[in-house]
Scaffold this active site. Structure first.
Site: not given
Length: 158
Positions: A45, A47-49, A53
């Site tokens: 997703t 923001t996560c990517s 992370l």
């Protein structure tokens, strides 16, 4: 009830991705360690990517220098988490956890309902720091935000 500072990490079986995929209970995972666990709503997703992370990948050595392990968790299946970690160049020492059914997120009291987005029950975006399974720091993001669970913020607290 949401986990609080001073609480012990609840015992749940979770999938750990390394060379393969194994099952580990969370008590054993945290036992005898200093660990930052951060959780994202979903692998791959935006923001996560793009931010979450990658920040921990970038600062992984700074945590290691402090003797702190880093674990990344999401409510995704282990095959997705393995592919995501590889696509993000997660360092070999980073612990990648797949909470496929959301059992750990629920046990922590940090699950969220993302059914309006077609994602089902997921984990809230958060980061915690634990020593030997006891929560010492806990940072939970407000909906739609990314600030207090970042690698930079967690490093500033330790």
């Amino acid at each position: 009830m949401t986990i609080q500072i001073g609480d012990r990490i609840p015992e749940v079986n979770i999938k750990r991705i390394n060379d393969g995929i194994d099952t580990i209970d969370t008590v054993r995972l945290f036992e005898g360690k200093k660990m930052v666990l951060f959780s994202v709503p979903g692998a791959f997703t935006p923001t996560c990517s793009e931010k979450h992370l990658p920040g921990y990948v970038e600062h992984f050595e700074a945590f290691s220098a402090k003797g702190i392990d880093v674990a990344c968790m999401s409510v995704n299946d282990p095959f997705v988490m393995k592919a995501w970690a590889a696509s993000q160049n997660a360092p070999a020492g980073m612990i990648i956890l797949a909470d496929g059914n959301g059992d750990f997120a629920k046990a922590l009291g940090l699950e969220m309902d993302a059914t309006a987005y077609g994602m089902g029950i997921r984990s809230k975006r958060f980061a915690l720091y634990a020593e030997n399974g006891e929560v010492k720091k806990l940072e939970v993001e407000a909906p739609g935000e990314f600030r207090v669970s970042s690698a930079e913020h967690m490093l500033s607290l330790l």
